[in-house]
Design a protein around this motif. Sequence first.
Motif, mmCIF file in Angstrom:
data_model
loop_
_atom_site.group_PDB
_atom_site.id
_atom_site.type_symbol
_atom_site.label_atom_id
_atom_site.label_comp_id
_atom_site.label_asym_id
_atom_site.label_seq_id
_atom_site.Cartn_x
_atom_site.Cartn_y
_atom_site.Cartn_z
ATOM 1 N N ASP A 30 38.831 28.246 62.893
ATOM 2 C CA ASP A 30 37.547 28.000 62.226
ATOM 3 C C ASP A 30 37.539 28.826 60.943
ATOM 4 N N PRO A 31 38.172 28.326 59.870
ATOM 5 C CA PRO A 31 38.361 29.150 58.671
ATOM 6 C C PRO A 31 37.074 29.626 58.031
ATOM 7 N N GLN A 32 36.054 28.778 58.020
ATOM 8 C CA GLN A 32 34.805 29.198 57.398
ATOM 9 C C GLN A 32 34.210 30.428 58.074
ATOM 10 N N ARG A 33 34.364 30.502 59.388
ATOM 11 C CA ARG A 33 33.828 31.650 60.123
ATOM 12 C C ARG A 33 34.843 32.784 60.230
ATOM 13 N N ASP A 34 36.103 32.423 60.501
ATOM 14 C CA ASP A 34 37.100 33.423 60.864
ATOM 15 C C ASP A 34 37.675 34.193 59.683
ATOM 16 N N TYR A 35 37.826 33.534 58.533
ATOM 17 C CA TYR A 35 38.442 34.228 57.401
ATOM 18 C C TYR A 35 37.668 35.470 56.965
ATOM 19 N N PRO A 36 36.361 35.373 56.702
ATOM 20 C CA PRO A 36 35.652 36.582 56.266
ATOM 21 C C PRO A 36 35.723 37.709 57.296
ATOM 22 N N ARG A 37 35.576 37.374 58.566
ATOM 23 C CA ARG A 37 35.638 38.410 59.602
ATOM 24 C C ARG A 37 37.028 39.026 59.678
ATOM 25 N N ALA B 125 37.895 36.458 50.836
ATOM 26 C CA ALA B 125 36.991 35.958 51.867
ATOM 27 C C ALA B 125 36.157 34.795 51.351
ATOM 28 N N GLU B 126 35.629 34.909 50.123
ATOM 29 C CA GLU B 126 34.810 33.821 49.578
ATOM 30 C C GLU B 126 35.653 32.583 49.313
ATOM 31 N N LEU B 127 36.808 32.757 48.681
ATOM 32 C CA LEU B 127 37.637 31.608 48.325
ATOM 33 C C LEU B 127 38.252 30.943 49.550
ATOM 34 N N ALA B 128 38.715 31.743 50.500
ATOM 35 C CA ALA B 128 39.346 31.165 51.686
ATOM 36 C C ALA B 128 38.342 30.424 52.555
ATOM 37 N N ALA B 129 37.119 30.946 52.650
ATOM 38 C CA ALA B 129 36.104 30.282 53.463
ATOM 39 C C ALA B 129 35.586 29.013 52.792
ATOM 40 N N ALA B 130 35.506 29.009 51.458
ATOM 41 C CA ALA B 130 34.980 27.842 50.743
ATOM 42 C C ALA B 130 36.038 26.770 50.529
ATOM 43 N N TRP B 131 37.303 27.186 50.368
ATOM 44 C CA TRP B 131 38.398 26.234 50.135
ATOM 45 C C TRP B 131 39.556 26.524 51.095
ATOM 46 N N PRO B 132 39.345 26.274 52.391
ATOM 47 C CA PRO B 132 40.402 26.524 53.379
ATOM 48 C C PRO B 132 41.424 25.384 53.380
ATOM 49 N N GLU B 133 42.172 25.277 52.292
ATOM 50 C CA GLU B 133 43.033 24.121 52.088
ATOM 51 C C GLU B 133 44.502 24.502 52.150
ATOM 52 N N ASP B 134 45.330 23.482 52.311
ATOM 53 C CA ASP B 134 46.772 23.653 52.267
ATOM 54 C C ASP B 134 47.167 24.236 50.911
ATOM 55 N N VAL C 35 29.307 24.006 45.995
ATOM 56 C CA VAL C 35 30.224 24.043 47.136
ATOM 57 C C VAL C 35 29.708 25.054 48.158
ATOM 58 N N VAL C 36 29.695 24.620 49.416
ATOM 59 C CA VAL C 36 29.207 25.504 50.484
ATOM 60 C C VAL C 36 30.150 26.691 50.627
ATOM 61 N N ARG C 37 29.594 27.870 50.526
ATOM 62 C CA ARG C 37 30.362 29.096 50.682
ATOM 63 C C ARG C 37 29.854 29.832 51.911
ATOM 64 N N PRO C 38 30.542 29.692 53.060
ATOM 65 C CA PRO C 38 30.088 30.372 54.272
ATOM 66 C C PRO C 38 30.004 31.885 54.103
ATOM 67 N N PHE C 39 30.848 32.408 53.215
ATOM 68 C CA PHE C 39 30.735 33.818 52.844
ATOM 69 C C PHE C 39 30.610 33.902 51.338
ATOM 70 N N ARG C 40 29.631 34.656 50.869
ATOM 71 C CA ARG C 40 29.439 34.863 49.445
ATOM 72 C C ARG C 40 29.526 36.351 49.131
ATOM 73 N N ILE C 41 30.156 36.659 48.027
ATOM 74 C CA ILE C 41 30.160 38.041 47.565
ATOM 75 C C ILE C 41 28.713 38.462 47.331
ATOM 76 N N PRO C 42 28.288 39.579 47.892
ATOM 77 C CA PRO C 42 26.886 39.998 47.753
ATOM 78 C C PRO C 42 26.516 40.263 46.289
ATOM 79 N N GLY C 43 25.222 40.065 46.002
ATOM 80 C CA GLY C 43 24.714 40.420 44.678
ATOM 81 C C GLY C 43 24.590 39.278 43.708
ATOM 82 N N GLY C 44 24.798 38.040 44.198
ATOM 83 C CA GLY C 44 24.663 36.894 43.311
ATOM 84 C C GLY C 44 25.726 36.880 42.225
ATOM 85 N N ILE C 45 25.379 36.273 41.074
ATOM 86 C CA ILE C 45 26.324 36.166 39.964
ATOM 87 C C ILE C 45 26.737 37.548 39.466
ATOM 88 N N ALA C 46 25.806 38.471 39.426
ATOM 89 C CA ALA C 46 26.136 39.830 38.967
ATOM 90 C C ALA C 46 27.164 40.474 39.887
#
Length: 461
Positions: A221-228, A56-65, A388-399
């Motif tokens: 709309d990959p930034q919105r749709d992928y995480p959902r 979800a994080e990678l696909a929303a941040a880098w929705p690339e070919d 890089v803008v991450r519309p979805f981020r894994i919760p909890g920050g770096i940890a």
Amino acid sequence: MTRKGELGIFTVAMISVAAGFSIRNLPSMAVVGWSLIFWYVLAIALFLLPLALVAAELAAAWPEDGGVFAWVDEAFGERTGFMAVWAVVVENIPWYPTVLAFVAASVAYGFAPALQDNRWYAAGAMIATFWLVTFACTAGPVTAARLASYGTLLGNVVPAAVLIVAAGAWIAAGKPLALPAFAPALLWPVWDGGTLPLVSSLLLAFTGLEMSGYFALQVRDPQRDYPRALGIAMIAIGGLSIFATLAIALVIPAEKISLSGGVVQTFAAILGPLGAPWLVAPLAALVAIGALALMGAWLIGPLLSVATIARRGLLPPIFRRLNAHQVPAAVMVWQAVLITIVSAAYACIPSANAAYWILTATTTALLGFYYLPIFAAVIRLRYTQPDVVRPFRIPGGIAGVWIVGVTGFAATAFAVAIALERPSTVPYVSDATYVGAMIVFALLWMTPWAVYSLFRRMAWR
């Protein structure tokens, strides 16, 4: 050219469900009884949930070919991204015939049981089925994605729902249950020699959630749709797996569950006593459709990524050639020719089965080349590309990223390592020799990747 933005949340979710859930795997888990709930929850926590969060994080941040290739490329460079995609492409070659054999057996059981042991029927059905899937995928990624999504709905979700409803009808009718009355203590499994292989096989059975990432350019709309979509897919895969498997375990005694016969025999065993044997044949057809959706999801996605890799100069020109629908049709045809040969040998030559089993076992290691870079990439990119803008981020920050990434990485490494353990049917070599041979054979599959990477600046560049 395929118009961008045609796929919505439902289709993206169903692609992931198609790749990550197969009803044909359920009977093998039903034999463990109530503890199946524990095993499924463990597999979800250790692998499925981390994979969903990372994808979800990678696909929303880098929705690339390129899907997975794009993610790993951003983190570790194009050669590592190429390695990951090449691993899953070659891993699929011995896997396809196992699914094709399941399709042939399911159709035969539902409509012409006498054909189940007919090798010529099996070979013909397997070959025809794969060419059908290949032809459907040449119609373009959007068409292939929609076929996979609706095929999954009809061929996996509906049959699983029927199993659950049938189990409810069985209980309501007062028929005897195959499991003892529920008690919390029954959730705790028996730890014996079969425990580690069971965990390994269950983790590997949940692979595929990231497949929708290969369709990035077709998502509305990959930034919105992928995480959902990935959240929906994870819940669907986990929920259907637990409740449909439990339905089998409640109705059929463990010693009578057919592991080799498959899920269609399970339908017959449940629906016959309920007075609905006429449902078995239609469900057999739906289960076959679900298997086709499974193959379609795994077939076109990685090959789309291969075309992207070829455009970088890492593969000869044939791999980058696209048809009018923007799919690598030439490569798909050559793959179909190869699968035709392998399927014919698998179905018709008895002595080929042992060699085929070894071939399959060695490719299990290739899943490590594929998934380990994905879990590592999400951690590295938090450091190398923090802005890089991450519309979805894994919760909890770096940890949180470290916990999720390391958990998925460790679960993958464990599953692959255990899957390569020497089985009892191979008593004539030592454990070390067997594991070493499996690793060497797996590395041989990666030889083309090494060669193409080394000579990337040759004429095809």
